[in-house]
Design a protein around this motif. Sequence first.
Motif, mmCIF file in Angstrom:
data_model
loop_
_atom_site.group_PDB
_atom_site.id
_atom_site.type_symbol
_atom_site.label_atom_id
_atom_site.label_comp_id
_atom_site.label_asym_id
_atom_site.label_seq_id
_atom_site.Cartn_x
_atom_site.Cartn_y
_atom_site.Cartn_z
ATOM 1 N N THR A 80 33.061 37.845 37.963
ATOM 2 C CA THR A 80 33.888 38.616 39.043
ATOM 3 C C THR A 80 33.647 37.931 40.507
ATOM 4 O O THR A 80 34.728 37.983 41.179
ATOM 5 C CB THR A 80 33.198 40.054 39.206
ATOM 6 O OG1 THR A 80 33.526 40.559 37.734
ATOM 7 C CG2 THR A 80 34.025 40.622 40.161
ATOM 8 N N ALA A 81 32.678 37.347 40.833
ATOM 9 C CA ALA A 81 32.524 36.832 42.108
ATOM 10 C C ALA A 81 33.445 35.711 42.239
ATOM 11 O O ALA A 81 34.185 35.469 43.476
ATOM 12 C CB ALA A 81 31.030 36.205 42.517
ATOM 13 N N ASP A 82 33.639 34.873 41.279
ATOM 14 C CA ASP A 82 34.474 33.761 41.421
ATOM 15 C C ASP A 82 35.955 34.291 41.519
ATOM 16 O O ASP A 82 36.740 33.472 41.937
ATOM 17 C CB ASP A 82 34.099 32.690 40.110
ATOM 18 C CG ASP A 82 32.971 31.986 39.991
ATOM 19 O OD1 ASP A 82 32.715 31.043 40.505
ATOM 20 O OD2 ASP A 82 31.854 32.640 39.458
ATOM 21 N N ALA A 83 36.304 35.099 40.653
ATOM 22 C CA ALA A 83 37.510 35.889 40.665
ATOM 23 C C ALA A 83 37.942 36.140 41.953
ATOM 24 O O ALA A 83 39.024 36.134 42.351
ATOM 25 C CB ALA A 83 37.858 36.882 39.716
ATOM 26 N N ILE A 84 37.115 37.188 42.658
ATOM 27 C CA ILE A 84 37.261 37.552 44.102
ATOM 28 C C ILE A 84 37.597 36.451 45.076
ATOM 29 O O ILE A 84 38.351 36.528 45.753
ATOM 30 C CB ILE A 84 36.252 38.792 44.314
ATOM 31 C CG1 ILE A 84 36.061 39.688 43.333
ATOM 32 C CG2 ILE A 84 36.364 38.860 45.834
ATOM 33 C CD1 ILE A 84 36.966 40.568 43.500
ATOM 34 N N ALA A 85 36.499 35.355 44.946
ATOM 35 C CA ALA A 85 36.881 34.151 45.807
ATOM 36 C C ALA A 85 37.942 33.770 45.497
ATOM 37 O O ALA A 85 39.046 33.450 46.653
ATOM 38 C CB ALA A 85 35.612 33.315 45.492
ATOM 39 N N LYS A 86 38.756 33.378 44.219
ATOM 40 C CA LYS A 86 40.079 32.975 43.876
ATOM 41 C C LYS A 86 41.104 33.711 44.598
ATOM 42 O O LYS A 86 42.068 33.294 45.320
ATOM 43 C CB LYS A 86 40.172 32.722 42.542
ATOM 44 C CG LYS A 86 41.409 32.080 42.249
ATOM 45 C CD LYS A 86 41.356 31.830 40.690
ATOM 46 C CE LYS A 86 42.892 31.181 40.425
ATOM 47 N NZ LYS A 86 42.913 30.806 38.955
ATOM 48 N N ALA A 87 40.922 35.168 44.507
ATOM 49 C CA ALA A 87 42.054 35.962 44.946
ATOM 50 C C ALA A 87 42.087 35.882 46.616
ATOM 51 O O ALA A 87 43.230 35.646 47.072
ATOM 52 C CB ALA A 87 41.552 37.473 44.754
ATOM 53 N N PHE A 88 40.938 35.743 47.332
ATOM 54 C CA PHE A 88 41.249 35.576 48.805
ATOM 55 C C PHE A 88 41.168 34.112 49.273
ATOM 56 O O PHE A 88 41.264 33.876 50.353
ATOM 57 C CB PHE A 88 39.931 36.289 49.357
ATOM 58 C CG PHE A 88 39.701 37.694 49.504
ATOM 59 C CD1 PHE A 88 40.491 38.187 50.613
ATOM 60 C CD2 PHE A 88 39.181 38.490 48.387
ATOM 61 C CE1 PHE A 88 40.379 39.785 50.644
ATOM 62 C CE2 PHE A 88 39.309 39.852 48.383
ATOM 63 C CZ PHE A 88 40.098 40.241 49.679
ATOM 64 N N GLY A 89 41.123 33.023 48.352
ATOM 65 C CA GLY A 89 41.239 31.714 48.724
ATOM 66 C C GLY A 89 39.961 31.280 49.323
ATOM 67 O O GLY A 89 39.981 30.332 50.442
#
Length: 242
Positions: A80-89
């Motif tokens: 999840t943390a990686d996916a959130i980071a990706k969503a926000f760039g």
Amino acid sequence: MPNPTAAMLVIGDEILSGRTRDTNTHFLAGELTHHGIDLKEARVVSDEADAIVAAVDALRAAYTHVFTSGGIGPTHDDITADAIAKAFGARIGIRDDARAILAAHYERSGLEFNDARQRMARIPSGATLIDNPISAAPGFTLGNVHVMAGVPSVFQAMVASVLPTLTGGAPLLSQTLRVNRGEGDIAGPLATLAEEFADLSVGSYPFLRDGVHGANLVIRGSDAARLDAAMQRLAALFPVSA
């Protein structure tokens, strides 16, 4: 002025497989209701990065707040943390303050602070930490997305940490009248009442008990006086209701 809005995003294959029951959405809905934030949508997605990113992007654009649960533990499928980071760039890596919290916790517990546990200190850049008094591993807030654990006790503790920092509106009030009549009999008068009190939410929730068809009629709103007036009209429409 309308209340702030929110969405809940539940992340995890264990929810979609039926192995684990989601109780976090139920808990969050009640807490947000009391705080004056209207929960408008809930989604469940699998442990797939693209699915998480797509859901986060859609929800954070549509609502004031997004709350997520699940996928921030120490195992390989906690993405999840990686996916959130990706969503926000945003960049993501082990952050000193999160690492210090976890290191102190595992030292007190007498457990090794190994590489797997250090994964829980990986936080996207620009995020603020969410306190976790249960098991130390922090959640985080990035933008309007609040990322929290899936374990119910930890999720609840994190919600308690986050909510005081959020501006709420008028708490949602509700009143209920039980009607021992089928929905087909009450639909017409109920629709008329719903039009008369368009500023309130009027719902009908049917039941069958001991062979008797009935419905719980629920009226919700933030104006107590309007709610009382609507309930008086409802009682007048169905005077024989128990």
